[in-house]
Design a protein around this motif. Structure first.
Motif, PDB file in Angstrom:
ATOM      1  N   TYR A  78       0.588  -1.574  -0.015  1.00 29.70           N
ATOM      2  CA  TYR A  78       0.158  -0.060  -0.133  1.00 29.70           C
ATOM      3  C   TYR A  78       0.624   1.580   0.167  1.00 29.70           C
ATOM      4  N   GLN A  79       1.910   1.679   0.990  1.00 28.76           N
ATOM      5  CA  GLN A  79       2.480   2.483   0.701  1.00 28.76           C
ATOM      6  C   GLN A  79       3.767   2.414  -0.715  1.00 28.76           C
ATOM      7  N   ARG A  80       3.661   1.553  -1.274  1.00 28.34           N
ATOM      8  CA  ARG A  80       4.580   1.603  -2.648  1.00 28.34           C
ATOM      9  C   ARG A  80       3.118   1.839  -3.363  1.00 28.34           C
ATOM     10  N   PHE A  81       2.313   2.126  -3.926  1.00 35.20           N
ATOM     11  CA  PHE A  81       1.443   2.511  -4.703  1.00 35.20           C
ATOM     12  C   PHE A  81       0.832   3.673  -4.070  1.00 35.20           C
ATOM     13  N   ILE A  82       0.595   4.281  -2.722  1.00 37.03           N
ATOM     14  CA  ILE A  82       1.053   5.769  -1.944  1.00 37.03           C
ATOM     15  C   ILE A  82       2.361   6.457  -3.088  1.00 37.03           C
ATOM     16  N   ARG A  83       3.346   6.352  -2.747  1.00 34.82           N
ATOM     17  CA  ARG A  83       4.634   6.568  -3.390  1.00 34.82           C
ATOM     18  C   ARG A  83       4.429   6.574  -4.918  1.00 34.82           C
ATOM     19  N   HIS A  84       4.206   5.903  -5.075  1.00 35.59           N
ATOM     20  CA  HIS A  84       4.417   5.854  -6.433  1.00 35.59           C
ATOM     21  C   HIS A  84       2.352   6.936  -6.948  1.00 35.59           C
ATOM     22  N   LEU A  85       2.009   7.531  -6.923  1.00 35.11           N
ATOM     23  CA  LEU A  85       0.694   7.931  -6.729  1.00 35.11           C
ATOM     24  C   LEU A  85       0.954   9.378  -6.766  1.00 35.11           C
ATOM     25  N   PHE A  86       1.951   9.778  -5.296  1.00 26.52           N
ATOM     26  CA  PHE A  86       2.532  10.842  -5.092  1.00 26.52           C
ATOM     27  C   PHE A  86       3.401  11.029  -6.511  1.00 26.52           C
ATOM     28  N   ASP A  87       4.481  10.374  -6.541  1.00 25.24           N
ATOM     29  CA  ASP A  87       4.874  10.873  -7.819  1.00 25.24           C
ATOM     30  C   ASP A  87       4.124  11.494  -8.816  1.00 25.24           C
ATOM     31  N   THR A  88       2.992  10.455  -9.189  1.00 27.15           N
ATOM     32  CA  THR A  88       2.580  10.050 -10.698  1.00 27.15           C
ATOM     33  C   THR A  88       2.258  11.612 -10.706  1.00 27.15           C
ATOM     34  N   LEU A  89       1.536  12.201  -9.208  1.00 26.93           N
ATOM     35  CA  LEU A  89       0.693  13.684  -9.232  1.00 26.93           C
ATOM     36  C   LEU A  89       1.564  15.174  -9.690  1.00 26.93           C
ATOM     37  N   SER A  90       2.714  14.695  -9.182  1.00 25.23           N
ATOM     38  CA  SER A  90       3.949  15.634  -9.155  1.00 25.23           C
ATOM     39  C   SER A  90       4.325  15.230 -10.176  1.00 25.23           C
ATOM     40  N   ALA A  91       4.619  14.170 -11.311  1.00 21.72           N
ATOM     41  CA  ALA A  91       5.106  14.424 -12.323  1.00 21.72           C
ATOM     42  C   ALA A  91       3.827  14.504 -13.341  1.00 21.72           C
ATOM     43  N   ALA A  92       2.894  14.444 -13.458  1.00 24.94           N
ATOM     44  CA  ALA A  92       1.604  14.546 -14.518  1.00 24.94           C
ATOM     45  C   ALA A  92       1.620  16.272 -15.040  1.00 24.94           C
ATOM     46  N   VAL A  95      -4.773  14.302  -1.766  1.00 22.31           N
ATOM     47  CA  VAL A  95      -5.458  14.101  -1.720  1.00 22.31           C
ATOM     48  C   VAL A  95      -5.503  12.595  -2.147  1.00 22.31           C
ATOM     49  N   ILE A  96      -3.450  11.535  -0.631  1.00 24.30           N
ATOM     50  CA  ILE A  96      -3.437  11.699  -0.101  1.00 24.30           C
ATOM     51  C   ILE A  96      -3.797  10.834   0.867  1.00 24.30           C
ATOM     52  N   GLY A  97      -4.069  11.542   2.213  1.00 23.67           N
ATOM     53  CA  GLY A  97      -4.970  11.972   2.733  1.00 23.67           C
ATOM     54  C   GLY A  97      -6.022  11.196   2.920  1.00 23.67           C
ATOM     55  N   ARG A  98      -6.875  11.382   2.230  1.00 19.84           N
ATOM     56  CA  ARG A  98      -8.594  11.371   1.555  1.00 19.84           C
ATOM     57  C   ARG A  98      -8.106   9.085   0.769  1.00 19.84           C
ATOM     58  N   LEU A  99      -7.180   8.860   0.567  1.00 17.48           N
ATOM     59  CA  LEU A  99      -7.383   8.062   0.232  1.00 17.48           C
ATOM     60  C   LEU A  99      -6.670   7.114   1.182  1.00 17.48           C
TER      61      LEU A  99
END
Length: 75
Positions: free
Chosen positions: A35-49, A61-65
């Motif tokens: 789960y932490q890996r998913f959250i880390r990838h999501l955060f990076d994706t939101l940053s890079a997108a 966003v991460i807090g809500r998820l």
């Protein structure tokens, strides 16, 4: 399902119509590191997108998820 999930977790406008999180993920045996890996990838994706989200908004966003963590992990 992902679009509905993110929309619902972030306050709409779409509702999530899929199976309950615990039921949908039970067979996957998602652990904390997964789960932490998913959250880390999501955060990076939101940053890079290229989206115009501030760091604070990305953390929101991460807090809500993260409210779904127990259901996804089956704990």
């Amino acid at each position: 399902m992902q679009v509905e999930l993110f929309s619902a977790a972030l306050g709409g406008p779409l509702n999530y119509t899929g199976r309950p999180m615990a039921q949908a993920h039970r067979h996957l045996k998602v652990g904390l590191q997964d789960y932490q890996r998913f959250i880390r990838h999501l955060f990076d994706t939101l940053s890079a997108a290229g989206h115009e989200l501030s760091e604070q908004e990305r953390y929101e966003v991460i807090g809500r998820l993260n409210t779904l963590t127990d259901e996804v992990m089956g704990t």
